[in-house]
Design an enzyme around this catalytic site. Sequence first.
Site, short mmCIF file in Angstrom:
data_model
loop_
_atom_site.label_atom_id
_atom_site.label_comp_id
_atom_site.label_asym_id
_atom_site.label_seq_id
_atom_site.Cartn_x
_atom_site.Cartn_y
_atom_site.Cartn_z
N SER A 8 21.98 -18.13 -23.32
CA SER A 8 20.75 -17.09 -22.70
C SER A 8 19.36 -17.94 -23.10
O SER A 8 19.94 -18.76 -24.04
CB SER A 8 20.84 -16.03 -23.35
OG SER A 8 20.16 -15.48 -24.91
N LYS A 9 18.45 -17.26 -22.78
CA LYS A 9 17.60 -18.08 -22.89
C LYS A 9 16.86 -18.07 -23.70
O LYS A 9 16.17 -18.83 -24.98
CB LYS A 9 16.43 -17.13 -21.89
CG LYS A 9 16.44 -18.07 -20.90
CD LYS A 9 15.28 -17.96 -20.07
CE LYS A 9 14.70 -17.79 -18.56
NZ LYS A 9 14.32 -16.23 -17.63
N ARG A 10 17.50 -17.07 -25.43
CA ARG A 10 17.14 -17.16 -26.27
C ARG A 10 17.93 -18.28 -27.38
O ARG A 10 17.72 -18.95 -28.50
CB ARG A 10 17.97 -15.88 -27.12
CG ARG A 10 16.86 -14.19 -27.07
CD ARG A 10 17.61 -13.34 -27.39
NE ARG A 10 18.59 -13.44 -25.80
CZ ARG A 10 19.32 -12.55 -26.82
NH1 ARG A 10 20.25 -11.81 -27.62
NH2 ARG A 10 20.15 -11.70 -25.43
N ASP A 11 18.87 -19.04 -26.43
CA ASP A 11 19.56 -20.25 -27.11
C ASP A 11 18.15 -21.56 -27.15
O ASP A 11 19.06 -22.52 -27.07
CB ASP A 11 20.56 -20.23 -27.23
CG ASP A 11 21.72 -19.41 -26.86
OD1 ASP A 11 21.21 -18.63 -28.12
OD2 ASP A 11 22.66 -18.37 -26.16
#
Length: 486
Positions: free
Chosen positions: A252-255
């Site tokens: 996800s974007k958090r990665d």
Amino acid sequence: MTVKVRFAPSPTGPLHIGGARSALFNYLFAENQGGTFILRIEDTDLERSSRESEESIIAALRWLGISWNEGIEVGGENGPYRQTERLDTYREYTDKLLQEGHAYLCYCTEEELEQERQELIARGETPRYLGKCRNLTAEQRQAYEAEGRKPVVRFKVPAGEQIVINDLVRGKVVFDSDGIGDYIIVKSDGIPTYNFAVVIDDVLMGITHVIRGEEHLSNTPRQVLIYQALGMKAPEFAHISLILNNEGRKMSKRDGDTSVIDYYNKGYLPQAVVNFIALLGWSPAGEQEFFTMEELKKEFSLERVSKSPAVFDLNKLNYINSHYLKQTPAEELVDLAWPFLKEQGLFLKDELTEADREWITGMLEAVREKINNLSEIKDFLHYFTGTEAEEPNEEAKAVLTGETVPAVLDLFRQKVSAALNLDIAEGKKILKEIGKELGLKGKDVFMPVRIALTGQMHGPDLDRIIALLGKENIEARLEQTFNIIK
Ligand code: GLU
């Protein structure tokens, strides 16, 4: 059968790595099979779709070297290729489904639907639409219309059916129609939903294989039911696995960077990104790890696409990118590196001179083996440009207190100032001469000079640093050092 595949992004943001992989697999499959590859834009989510996203997706595909034979920008006989421009076509099929009793108008309000949802959840059942409006009489419909309610169109899911999908990647997958409530195919504003529009387009465009992300597997039975209702043959399906992060969760974007453009901005080469994403789920028959696009086209097959999740490993991308950076001809690399130098306030001009190119080439020679991507060049620039060296640490400062250091640096200063052409060879010669003339070991010459010029005890090749810094910067940096040691 001639293969025809498509990539059908929703233009709701930039192209993500997962989307790029779907596009690539479709492209490679079409190329491998001598088929056609279509680019279609699925923009029925009016609120989230934008032309800007569409353009950025197209730019990212082109940057990767993925092209299409039919669709957006290139045209073709099955257009238009943007779903919002095909509304009349969907309407035709909506009417057909309504007339033949496969679909019906539903007037339920948000509140009514929510209430039904809550009741099902309370009973421990899967929330779904139970078909309240399935059998409305003409009077009931009129009454709702009189209230000003705007209907949606729902597909009438047949009861007690098994929907079998022989997925080319996942094998046989069976869905039970009773778990699927009657779903919306046209919203109250007349815009079709994804599950409906995708079927109509895939049929009319003659798609033979639908290759897409696993997240769409649960949509597939809904689509298959529409094919059946229309008496049309469904294409083959191949659902490729999710991409997981290092911790085994869906990426996800958090990665970090999930968009293709992020990798472009960081100075990854498109060949490297393509090579990397090709290996997210597909594996070659042999041991080869580096593939050009042409090689991928020859080797790619759906049989070798794995159903286990793919893991996004940035180290692997870095490794692949370093490989391609080393392979890129110097001249080409200069042009690729230039924007990254501009970002650092260097070479802010319209055209590079021969001398500029020479400097950049020399700088790249010095860092090429050390960087994972072109944006990392910035971490090395302090060695090669500017009047100031990094602040030396305690250990480096201690070296500068050595007895012979002033003599070494003095002589170095004189020789640099006298040099006619301070290139790498000259730099090397100067260092050698100092050792000879002062009767010192190499290290006793190199280390003080290195620290004086860079503030550091390690770094790129010193001869190169000398050549790249040039006389003026060297003079300024020596001055700085003399201030420290005096
Ligand atoms: N528009 C869908 C998406 O972007 C396409 C899914 C499909 O390939 O059917 O996810």
